[in-house]
Scaffold this active site. Structure first.
Site, PDB file in Angstrom:
ATOM      1  N   LYS A   1       0.841  -1.198   0.000  1.00 14.57           N
ATOM      2  CA  LYS A   1       0.000   0.000   0.000  1.00 14.57           C
ATOM      3  C   LYS A   1       0.886   1.261   0.000  1.00 14.57           C
ATOM      4  O   LYS A   1       2.114   1.168   0.210  1.00 14.57           O
ATOM      5  CB  LYS A   1      -0.913  -0.047   1.234  1.00 14.57           C
ATOM      6  CG  LYS A   1      -1.972  -1.165   1.169  1.00 14.57           C
ATOM      7  CD  LYS A   1      -2.752  -1.239   2.481  1.00 14.57           C
ATOM      8  CE  LYS A   1      -3.933  -2.189   2.415  1.00 14.57           C
ATOM      9  NZ  LYS A   1      -4.656  -2.270   3.706  1.00 14.57           N
TER      10      LYS A   1
ATOM     11  N   TYR B   1     -12.340  -2.641  -3.115  1.00 14.80           N
ATOM     12  CA  TYR B   1     -12.868  -2.754  -1.744  1.00 14.80           C
ATOM     13  C   TYR B   1     -14.396  -2.691  -1.687  1.00 14.80           C
ATOM     14  O   TYR B   1     -14.951  -2.338  -0.660  1.00 14.80           O
ATOM     15  CB  TYR B   1     -12.258  -1.652  -0.874  1.00 14.80           C
ATOM     16  CG  TYR B   1     -10.851  -1.962  -0.397  1.00 14.80           C
ATOM     17  CD1 TYR B   1     -10.560  -3.129   0.311  1.00 14.80           C
ATOM     18  CD2 TYR B   1      -9.807  -1.065  -0.626  1.00 14.80           C
ATOM     19  CE1 TYR B   1      -9.273  -3.405   0.761  1.00 14.80           C
ATOM     20  CE2 TYR B   1      -8.506  -1.338  -0.174  1.00 14.80           C
ATOM     21  CZ  TYR B   1      -8.254  -2.508   0.525  1.00 14.80           C
ATOM     22  OH  TYR B   1      -6.983  -2.778   0.977  1.00 14.80           O
TER      23      TYR B   1
ATOM     24  N   PHE C   1     -15.475   3.456   7.545  1.00 12.46           N
ATOM     25  CA  PHE C   1     -14.100   3.851   7.171  1.00 12.46           C
ATOM     26  C   PHE C   1     -13.858   3.757   5.665  1.00 12.46           C
ATOM     27  O   PHE C   1     -12.736   3.988   5.209  1.00 12.46           O
ATOM     28  CB  PHE C   1     -13.073   2.987   7.925  1.00 12.46           C
ATOM     29  CG  PHE C   1     -13.213   1.506   7.712  1.00 12.46           C
ATOM     30  CD1 PHE C   1     -12.686   0.881   6.583  1.00 12.46           C
ATOM     31  CD2 PHE C   1     -13.887   0.717   8.643  1.00 12.46           C
ATOM     32  CE1 PHE C   1     -12.826  -0.482   6.366  1.00 12.46           C
ATOM     33  CE2 PHE C   1     -14.041  -0.658   8.438  1.00 12.46           C
ATOM     34  CZ  PHE C   1     -13.508  -1.255   7.301  1.00 12.46           C
TER      35      PHE C   1
ATOM     36  N   ARG D   1      -1.491 -14.521   3.916  1.00  9.45           N
ATOM     37  CA  ARG D   1      -2.277 -13.834   4.958  1.00  9.45           C
ATOM     38  C   ARG D   1      -1.595 -14.017   6.327  1.00  9.45           C
ATOM     39  O   ARG D   1      -1.590 -13.108   7.149  1.00  9.45           O
ATOM     40  CB  ARG D   1      -3.701 -14.391   5.026  1.00  9.45           C
ATOM     41  CG  ARG D   1      -4.501 -14.194   3.752  1.00  9.45           C
ATOM     42  CD  ARG D   1      -5.259 -12.918   3.681  1.00  9.45           C
ATOM     43  NE  ARG D   1      -6.234 -12.711   4.725  1.00  9.45           N
ATOM     44  CZ  ARG D   1      -6.981 -11.607   4.826  1.00  9.45           C
ATOM     45  NH1 ARG D   1      -6.853 -10.626   3.935  1.00  9.45           N
ATOM     46  NH2 ARG D   1      -7.841 -11.464   5.801  1.00  9.45           N
TER      47      ARG D   1
ATOM     48  N   THR E   1      -5.279  -7.808  10.594  1.00 11.57           N
ATOM     49  CA  THR E   1      -5.645  -6.508  10.010  1.00 11.57           C
ATOM     50  C   THR E   1      -5.201  -5.354  10.904  1.00 11.57           C
ATOM     51  O   THR E   1      -4.662  -4.354  10.424  1.00 11.57           O
ATOM     52  CB  THR E   1      -7.177  -6.457   9.788  1.00 11.57           C
ATOM     53  OG1 THR E   1      -7.553  -7.585   8.994  1.00 11.57           O
ATOM     54  CG2 THR E   1      -7.599  -5.179   9.086  1.00 11.57           C
TER      55      THR E   1
ATOM     56  N   ARG F   1       2.780  -6.849   9.174  1.00 11.32           N
ATOM     57  CA  ARG F   1       2.090  -5.813   9.956  1.00 11.32           C
ATOM     58  C   ARG F   1       2.569  -5.778  11.403  1.00 11.32           C
ATOM     59  O   ARG F   1       2.655  -4.705  12.003  1.00 11.32           O
ATOM     60  CB  ARG F   1       0.579  -6.038   9.881  1.00 11.32           C
ATOM     61  CG  ARG F   1      -0.012  -5.705   8.506  1.00 11.32           C
ATOM     62  CD  ARG F   1      -1.429  -6.229   8.383  1.00 11.32           C
ATOM     63  NE  ARG F   1      -2.075  -5.820   7.133  1.00 11.32           N
ATOM     64  CZ  ARG F   1      -3.220  -6.344   6.690  1.00 11.32           C
ATOM     65  NH1 ARG F   1      -3.824  -7.292   7.387  1.00 11.32           N
ATOM     66  NH2 ARG F   1      -3.754  -5.912   5.554  1.00 11.32           N
TER      67      ARG F   1
ATOM     68  N   ASN G   1      -1.755  -0.047   7.362  1.00  9.53           N
ATOM     69  CA  ASN G   1      -1.221  -1.386   7.674  1.00  9.53           C
ATOM     70  C   ASN G   1      -0.373  -2.012   6.553  1.00  9.53           C
ATOM     71  O   ASN G   1      -0.213  -3.227   6.470  1.00  9.53           O
ATOM     72  CB  ASN G   1      -2.338  -2.318   8.164  1.00  9.53           C
ATOM     73  CG  ASN G   1      -3.437  -2.538   7.145  1.00  9.53           C
ATOM     74  OD1 ASN G   1      -3.363  -2.031   6.022  1.00  9.53           O
ATOM     75  ND2 ASN G   1      -4.452  -3.293   7.524  1.00  9.53           N
TER      76      ASN G   1
ATOM     77  N   HIS H   1      -1.769  -5.311   1.462  1.00 13.81           N
ATOM     78  CA  HIS H   1      -3.039  -5.993   1.222  1.00 13.81           C
ATOM     79  C   HIS H   1      -2.731  -7.405   0.763  1.00 13.81           C
ATOM     80  O   HIS H   1      -1.774  -7.618   0.006  1.00 13.81           O
ATOM     81  CB  HIS H   1      -3.839  -5.286   0.118  1.00 13.81           C
ATOM     82  CG  HIS H   1      -4.944  -6.141  -0.426  1.00 13.81           C
ATOM     83  ND1 HIS H   1      -6.129  -6.328   0.244  1.00 13.81           N
ATOM     84  CD2 HIS H   1      -5.029  -6.913  -1.547  1.00 13.81           C
ATOM     85  CE1 HIS H   1      -6.897  -7.157  -0.447  1.00 13.81           C
ATOM     86  NE2 HIS H   1      -6.251  -7.535  -1.544  1.00 13.81           N
TER      87      HIS H   1
ATOM     88  N   GLU I   1      -9.006 -10.005  -8.092  1.00 11.08           N
ATOM     89  CA  GLU I   1      -8.155  -8.836  -7.875  1.00 11.08           C
ATOM     90  C   GLU I   1      -7.018  -8.773  -8.909  1.00 11.08           C
ATOM     91  O   GLU I   1      -6.672  -7.692  -9.382  1.00 11.08           O
ATOM     92  CB  GLU I   1      -7.623  -8.843  -6.439  1.00 11.08           C
ATOM     93  CG  GLU I   1      -8.757  -8.581  -5.451  1.00 11.08           C
ATOM     94  CD  GLU I   1      -8.408  -8.858  -3.994  1.00 11.08           C
ATOM     95  OE1 GLU I   1      -7.237  -9.129  -3.684  1.00 11.08           O
ATOM     96  OE2 GLU I   1      -9.335  -8.803  -3.160  1.00 11.08           O
TER      97      GLU I   1
HETATM   98  P1  IDP Z   1      -7.481  -7.167   5.509  1.00 14.05           P
HETATM   99  O1  IDP Z   1      -6.687  -6.111   4.770  1.00 14.05           O
HETATM  100  O2  IDP Z   1      -6.708  -7.719   6.667  1.00 14.05           O
HETATM  101  O3  IDP Z   1      -8.034  -8.221   4.598  1.00 14.05           O
HETATM  102  P2  IDP Z   1     -10.195  -6.079   5.642  1.00 14.05           P
HETATM  103  O4  IDP Z   1     -11.171  -6.326   6.747  1.00 14.05           O
HETATM  104  O5  IDP Z   1     -10.454  -6.740   4.331  1.00 14.05           O
HETATM  105  O6  IDP Z   1      -8.732  -6.429   6.201  1.00 14.05           O
HETATM  106  O7  IDP Z   1     -10.110  -4.504   5.439  1.00 14.05           O
HETATM  107  C1  IDP Z   1      -9.459  -3.986   4.325  1.00 14.05           C
HETATM  108  C2  IDP Z   1      -8.627  -2.814   4.760  1.00 14.05           C
HETATM  109  O8  IDP Z   1      -9.497  -1.785   5.235  1.00 14.05           O
HETATM  110  C3  IDP Z   1      -7.669  -3.072   5.931  1.00 14.05           C
HETATM  111  O9  IDP Z   1      -6.458  -3.670   5.540  1.00 14.05           O
HETATM  112  C4  IDP Z   1      -7.475  -1.675   6.464  1.00 14.05           C
HETATM  113  O10 IDP Z   1      -6.550  -0.934   5.650  1.00 14.05           O
HETATM  114  C5  IDP Z   1      -8.863  -1.077   6.279  1.00 14.05           C
HETATM  115  N1  IDP Z   1      -9.674  -1.230   7.501  1.00 14.05           N
HETATM  116  C6  IDP Z   1     -10.318  -2.338   7.931  1.00 14.05           C
HETATM  117  N2  IDP Z   1     -10.963  -2.108   9.096  1.00 14.05           N
HETATM  118  C7  IDP Z   1     -10.722  -0.812   9.397  1.00 14.05           C
HETATM  119  C8  IDP Z   1     -11.103   0.042  10.494  1.00 14.05           C
HETATM  120  O11 IDP Z   1     -11.817  -0.358  11.429  1.00 14.05           O
HETATM  121  N3  IDP Z   1     -10.640   1.328  10.452  1.00 14.05           N
HETATM  122  C9  IDP Z   1      -9.864   1.817   9.427  1.00 14.05           C
HETATM  123  N4  IDP Z   1      -9.470   1.051   8.392  1.00 14.05           N
HETATM  124  C10 IDP Z   1      -9.903  -0.247   8.365  1.00 14.05           C
HETATM  125 MG    MG Z   2      -9.507  -8.083   3.119  1.00 12.18          MG
END
Ligand code: IDP
Ligand code: MG
Length: 144
Positions: free
Chosen positions: A3, A43, A51, A79, A85, A96, A106, A109, A120
């Site tokens: 990212k 997304y 968010f 993963r 996350t 992370r 973070n 992705h 994707e």
């Molecule tokens: P992942 O990246 O671990 O698969 P997802 O739940 O798919 O997590 O969320 C996608 C991305 O959205 C996360 O990597 C993060 O950048 C962002 N994100 C997820 N939950 C939150 C939150 O509660 N606050 C702010 N950003 C979030």
């Molecule tokens: Mg995800």
């Protein structure tokens, strides 16, 4: 994908190195700044989340490194290498866990299923960079 924060913080090489050394095969890679439509489509499952707007703004805030990695169990394993996350919950030793402190910054992705990986890859690469089906010389040393 690395990212925008990962690119700005010079973590691209480390992220690639971890996946490469694990034994996965890099099949495609490109550095570019995604637009809003691409980030929103990527997304889309999160579009109802509070968010979502900040997430899209974050992803389009600078160049990213999009990649396709191939290998047995690559989605699940990547993963694990990436970690939880929320970086504060990610184990040390994960990307992370080692490099980030906030969910909204973070670093990486990773696709969450083989089906989403295919979706994707098509979305991020389309026809503009071919996915290269090259023979990894170490393959017999990685898989019996
Ligand atoms: P992942 O990246 O671990 O698969 P997802 O739940 O798919 O997590 O969320 C996608 C991305 O959205 C996360 O990597 C993060 O950048 C962002 N994100 C997820 N939950 C939150 C939150 O509660 N606050 C702010 N950003 C979030
Ligand atoms: Mg995800």
């Amino acid at each position: 994908m690395v990212k925008p924060d990962g690119v700005q913080r010079a973590l691209v090489g480390d992220v690639i190195s971890r996946l490469e050394r694990k034994g996965f095969r890099l099949a495609a890679l490109k550095l570019f700044q995604p637009d809003k439509a691409l980030a929103e489509e990527h997304y889309k499952d999160l579009s109802s989340k509070p968010f979502f707007k900040d997430l899209v703004d974050y992803i389009i805030s600078g160049p990213v490194v999009a990649m396709v990695w191939e290998g047995a169990g690559v989605v699940k394993s990547a993963r694990k290498l990436i970690g939880a996350t929320n970086p504060l919950e990610a184990e040390p030793g994960t990307i992370r866990g080692d490099f980030a402190v906030q969910t909204g910054r973070n670093v990486v992705h990773g696709s969450d299923s083989p089906e989403n990986g295919e979706r994707e890859a098509a979305l991020w690469f389309g026809n503009d960079v071919p996915i290269v089906d090259w023979q990894q010389v170490a393959a017999p040393w990685l898989r019996e």
